[in-house]
Scaffold this motif. Sequence first.
Motif, PDB file in Angstrom:
ATOM      1  N   HIS A 197       0.856  -1.183   0.000  1.00 55.83           N
ATOM      2  CA  HIS A 197       0.000   0.000   0.000  1.00 55.83           C
ATOM      3  C   HIS A 197       0.895   1.236   0.000  1.00 55.83           C
ATOM      4  N   GLU A 198       1.208   1.717  -1.186  1.00 51.93           N
ATOM      5  CA  GLU A 198       2.077   2.879  -1.364  1.00 51.93           C
ATOM      6  C   GLU A 198       1.357   3.911  -2.226  1.00 51.93           C
ATOM      7  N   ASP A 199       1.764   5.158  -2.132  1.00 53.75           N
ATOM      8  CA  ASP A 199       1.138   6.236  -2.885  1.00 53.75           C
ATOM      9  C   ASP A 199       1.677   6.260  -4.314  1.00 53.75           C
ATOM     10  N   LYS A 200       1.160   5.341  -5.132  1.00 52.89           N
ATOM     11  CA  LYS A 200       1.548   5.227  -6.545  1.00 52.89           C
ATOM     12  C   LYS A 200       0.294   5.348  -7.406  1.00 52.89           C
ATOM     13  N   ASP A 201       0.482   5.707  -8.655  1.00 53.09           N
ATOM     14  CA  ASP A 201      -0.630   5.888  -9.578  1.00 53.09           C
ATOM     15  C   ASP A 201      -1.131   4.522 -10.075  1.00 53.09           C
ATOM     16  N   PHE A 202      -2.342   4.160  -9.707  1.00 52.91           N
ATOM     17  CA  PHE A 202      -2.943   2.882 -10.103  1.00 52.91           C
ATOM     18  C   PHE A 202      -2.944   2.683 -11.614  1.00 52.91           C
ATOM     19  N   PHE A 203      -3.117   3.736 -12.357  1.00 55.01           N
ATOM     20  CA  PHE A 203      -3.211   3.623 -13.814  1.00 55.01           C
ATOM     21  C   PHE A 203      -1.856   3.477 -14.492  1.00 55.01           C
ATOM     22  N   GLU A 204      -0.779   3.754 -13.757  1.00 52.58           N
ATOM     23  CA  GLU A 204       0.566   3.704 -14.334  1.00 52.58           C
ATOM     24  C   GLU A 204       1.470   2.659 -13.680  1.00 52.58           C
TER      25      GLU A 204
ATOM     26  N   PRO B 248     -11.681   5.436  -5.673  1.00 54.03           N
ATOM     27  CA  PRO B 248     -12.447   6.670  -5.865  1.00 54.03           C
ATOM     28  C   PRO B 248     -13.652   6.380  -6.768  1.00 54.03           C
ATOM     29  N   PHE B 249     -14.832   6.645  -6.259  1.00 54.96           N
ATOM     30  CA  PHE B 249     -16.056   6.279  -6.975  1.00 54.96           C
ATOM     31  C   PHE B 249     -16.198   6.987  -8.314  1.00 54.96           C
ATOM     32  N   SER B 250     -15.696   8.212  -8.441  1.00 52.29           N
ATOM     33  CA  SER B 250     -15.850   8.927  -9.713  1.00 52.29           C
ATOM     34  C   SER B 250     -15.015   8.305 -10.833  1.00 52.29           C
ATOM     35  N   LYS B 251     -14.068   7.451 -10.471  1.00 52.40           N
ATOM     36  CA  LYS B 251     -13.196   6.821 -11.463  1.00 52.40           C
ATOM     37  C   LYS B 251     -13.485   5.319 -11.608  1.00 52.40           C
ATOM     38  N   LYS B 252     -14.626   4.876 -11.098  1.00 52.35           N
ATOM     39  CA  LYS B 252     -14.920   3.445 -11.034  1.00 52.35           C
ATOM     40  C   LYS B 252     -14.894   2.761 -12.403  1.00 52.35           C
ATOM     41  N   ARG B 253     -15.407   3.390 -13.403  1.00 50.72           N
ATOM     42  CA  ARG B 253     -15.440   2.744 -14.728  1.00 50.72           C
ATOM     43  C   ARG B 253     -14.024   2.533 -15.270  1.00 50.72           C
ATOM     44  N   ASP B 254     -13.180   3.551 -15.177  1.00 56.60           N
ATOM     45  CA  ASP B 254     -11.792   3.419 -15.645  1.00 56.60           C
ATOM     46  C   ASP B 254     -11.023   2.401 -14.804  1.00 56.60           C
ATOM     47  N   ILE B 255     -11.291   2.392 -13.514  1.00 63.21           N
ATOM     48  CA  ILE B 255     -10.630   1.430 -12.627  1.00 63.21           C
ATOM     49  C   ILE B 255     -11.041   0.012 -12.997  1.00 63.21           C
ATOM     50  N   LEU B 256     -12.318  -0.214 -13.240  1.00 63.91           N
ATOM     51  CA  LEU B 256     -12.789  -1.551 -13.619  1.00 63.91           C
ATOM     52  C   LEU B 256     -12.230  -1.982 -14.975  1.00 63.91           C
ATOM     53  N   LYS B 257     -12.057  -1.049 -15.892  1.00 66.26           N
ATOM     54  CA  LYS B 257     -11.428  -1.381 -17.185  1.00 66.26           C
ATOM     55  C   LYS B 257     -10.003  -1.892 -16.972  1.00 66.26           C
ATOM     56  N   ARG B 258      -9.264  -1.208 -16.128  1.00 63.14           N
ATOM     57  CA  ARG B 258      -7.883  -1.635 -15.860  1.00 63.14           C
ATOM     58  C   ARG B 258      -7.864  -2.971 -15.131  1.00 63.14           C
ATOM     59  N   LEU B 259      -8.777  -3.156 -14.193  1.00 65.87           N
ATOM     60  CA  LEU B 259      -8.836  -4.425 -13.472  1.00 65.87           C
ATOM     61  C   LEU B 259      -9.147  -5.582 -14.421  1.00 65.87           C
TER      62      LEU B 259
END
Length: 160
Positions: A55-62, A76-87
Amino acid sequence: MSFVGDLDTDNFETNKNDWIRIQKFIPKNKKIWSPFYCDGKQGQYFREMGYDIYHEDKDFFEYEPEEYDCIIDNPPFSKKRDILKRLKKLDKPFILILPAVVLSCKYLLEDFGQQLQIIIPTQRIKFTQLGKDNSNYTPPFGTYYYCYKMNLEKDLIIIP
């Protein structure tokens, strides 16, 4: 990563008791990646519960750690769609806290539907907003624990 410069609603930490509620569904022998940093307390909570967590302060998308077995976090709920795409691309088991309404989203059902399991708490999950003293905040909507490839014994689990 902390989304301090983004919407206020993107900086909520799940209270420890709400992780303890689902502790029996989280294998102790798995290395957890918790990518959404906020103020870092989640890493502390999971270590106190006996988990091996990154658990470190790194960019999930990068960024992606070299070794981990599953992802467990409150994104973050406002980014849920992009987060689910990456997952979907990462294709790792996960448990995410997301709004209840996400269960009816086409993008969730198409990408994860056949292996999706849901833990529904009868009492709402409590959060603390970054930089504020509101440790028992509950949003005006329900939130669930969305599980993917976690091999729970049932697809729908109701907990107190």
